[in-house]
Design a protein around this motif. Structure first.
Motif, PDB file in Angstrom:
ATOM      1  N   LEU A   1       0.860  -1.178   0.000  1.00  0.00           N
ATOM      2  CA  LEU A   1       0.000   0.000   0.000  1.00  0.00           C
ATOM      3  C   LEU A   1       0.895   1.226   0.000  1.00  0.00           C
ATOM      4  N   LEU A   2       0.718   2.087  -0.987  1.00  0.00           N
ATOM      5  CA  LEU A   2       1.489   3.324  -1.076  1.00  0.00           C
ATOM      6  C   LEU A   2       0.680   4.475  -0.493  1.00  0.00           C
ATOM      7  N   LEU A   3       1.350   5.292   0.313  1.00  0.00           N
ATOM      8  CA  LEU A   3       0.789   6.547   0.801  1.00  0.00           C
ATOM      9  C   LEU A   3       1.333   7.647  -0.090  1.00  0.00           C
TER      10      LEU A   3
ATOM     11  N   GLU B   1      -9.825   8.876   5.325  1.00  0.00           N
ATOM     12  CA  GLU B   1      -8.935   9.147   6.455  1.00  0.00           C
ATOM     13  C   GLU B   1      -7.463   9.212   6.034  1.00  0.00           C
ATOM     14  N   LEU B   2      -7.048   8.343   5.135  1.00  0.00           N
ATOM     15  CA  LEU B   2      -5.641   8.233   4.762  1.00  0.00           C
ATOM     16  C   LEU B   2      -5.242   9.182   3.646  1.00  0.00           C
ATOM     17  N   GLY B   3      -6.219   9.814   2.981  1.00  0.00           N
ATOM     18  CA  GLY B   3      -5.903  10.657   1.840  1.00  0.00           C
ATOM     19  C   GLY B   3      -5.643   9.807   0.608  1.00  0.00           C
ATOM     20  N   PRO B   4      -4.841  10.300  -0.337  1.00  0.00           N
ATOM     21  CA  PRO B   4      -4.585   9.521  -1.551  1.00  0.00           C
ATOM     22  C   PRO B   4      -3.691   8.318  -1.266  1.00  0.00           C
ATOM     23  N   ILE B   5      -4.154   7.152  -1.670  1.00  0.00           N
ATOM     24  CA  ILE B   5      -3.406   5.911  -1.467  1.00  0.00           C
ATOM     25  C   ILE B   5      -3.520   5.072  -2.731  1.00  0.00           C
ATOM     26  N   ALA B   6      -2.645   4.091  -2.848  1.00  0.00           N
ATOM     27  CA  ALA B   6      -2.679   3.217  -4.024  1.00  0.00           C
ATOM     28  C   ALA B   6      -2.089   1.858  -3.670  1.00  0.00           C
TER      29      ALA B   6
END
Length: 369
Positions: free
Chosen positions: A272-274, A307-312
């Motif tokens: 999981l990328l933040l 909650e986490l904002g943009p993720i991928a």
């Protein structure tokens, strides 16, 4: 109401969800409902196949990666179809109920899967057919799912993969993702709107695929062709166990599965990328991930999490350390990225068991797959 999310739409990887609503006015609120109460999502664009006949389970057992020959009635699972090199061709949710096994898969994938199954019938007492016109998938997600189902007059199957048949056709299937509690309510297609109204009246907020995909990415559940490419093997994306049974054989690609599990480790891992995109355009599915100017991976599904904002999700080379400084995207959509350490499963200090056995018997070190 819109039908697609810009962060999930690329020229290389078209958005597969344009046929159903992406949201119902407020995607972040829809996500919060999934996480804190309950929401229902129309996933009626998924393709559904039905397999009937007295040999359906033993026949599917020879073709799928999962152990299904003794799958109990009213039980579900996940499964794959691989090519001869062990690369993933199809992913499906499986439900055994009544006198049929149902396989639902990615939108547009059903025809190719049905073609493969039909070619493999030979003399078996089975009949695979396209049931997409018969059944449609609604997904209900959130900690209040039990209460919603009770109010709507629907059964709650046991976790993690229980299935309960419905009078009039269809079934409810428990799923272990994308949220704390989740079920697929698979209903007759001509009754989908009626069941949607019943579920929303019972307390489930109307939600779209943007919210569902955000929770799916958070739970690190991969999606075929969004989070995989033509080289993906099951070990790279966490499908060993949920969709692949390591002690069964007799399916195409099984040699690769066993070799990587016993002698080596997969060349890539899903993480999981933040993303730290700020106000810039987000990366897109299929974009590269770079470290020190060198490509080390591939971007999968990109979402805005409440909650986490943009993720991928991303597939990275196995040699990339958890604390690496990365960038995701290309051209005008490059974003600094870090790996969520909770999504990074470090390799054990000891070699795989098959390699140890080979060295013990004088076979030398196993070849790294």
């Amino acid at each position: 109401m819109t039908t697609s999310g810009p962060e999930q739409d690329t020229d290389q990887t078209p958005d597969p969800d344009t046929a159903v609503p992406a949201h119902h006015g407020d995607p972040p609120a829809e996500q919060r409902a999934m996480a804190r109460s309950a929401a229902v999502v129309d996933r009626g664009h998924r393709d559904v196949l039905a397999v009937t006949g007295e040999e359906r389970l033993s026949w599917l057992h020879l073709l799928l990666t999962q152990h299904v020959s003794e799958l109990p009635a009213d039980t579900g699972t996940e499964a794959l179809v691989l090519d001869a090199q062990g690369r993933v061709l199809h992913h499906m949710a499986v439900a055994s109920t009544g006198d049929a096994v149902y396989l639902d898969t990615e939108p547009g994938d059903g025809a190719a899967l049905l073609d493969y199954l039909t070619k493999m019938v030979f003399w078996s007492a089975v009949e695979p057919r396209d049931a997409t016109g018969e059944l449609a998938v609604l997904s209900v997600v959130g900690p209040e799912v039990p209460a919603v189902l009770e109010k709507a007059g629907l059964p709650l199957p046991p976790p993690p993969h229980g299935v309960a048949g419905l009078d009039g056709g269809g079934f409810v299937r428990r799923t272990p993702w994308p949220g704390r509690d989740a079920v697929d309510v698979v209903v007759p297609r001509d009754a989908k709107d009626t069941w949607w109204s019943a579920l929303t009246a019972a307390g489930a907020r109307a939600a779209g695929t943007i919210a569902f995909e955000a929770l799916r990415v958070e739970s690190r559940a991969p999606r075929l062709r969004r989070d995989t490419d033509e080289r993906t093997i099951p070990h790279e994306v966490g499908w060993i166990g949920p969709a692949v049974h390591l002690t069964k054989g007799c399916y195409r690609g099984q040699e690769t599965v066993a070799r990587v599990a016993n002698l080596g480790r997969p060349p890539r891992r899903q993480v999981l990328l933040l993303l730290d995109a700020g106000d810039e355009e987000l990366p897109r599915t299929g974009d590269p991930v770079h470290r020190d100017g060198r490509a080390v991976g591939r971007v999968g599904t990109v979402v805005q999490h409440h909650e986490l904002g943009p993720i991928a999700l991303a597939l990275l080379k196995r040699s990339v350390p958890v604390d690496a400084e990365l960038t995701a995207g290309t051209e005008e959509r490059v974003s600094p990225a870090t790996v969520d350490p909770d999504s990074y499963e470090a390799d054990p200090d000891s070699p795989p068991p098959g390699r140890v056995a080979r060295e013990r018997t004088g076979g030398g070190p196993g070849r790294r797959a």
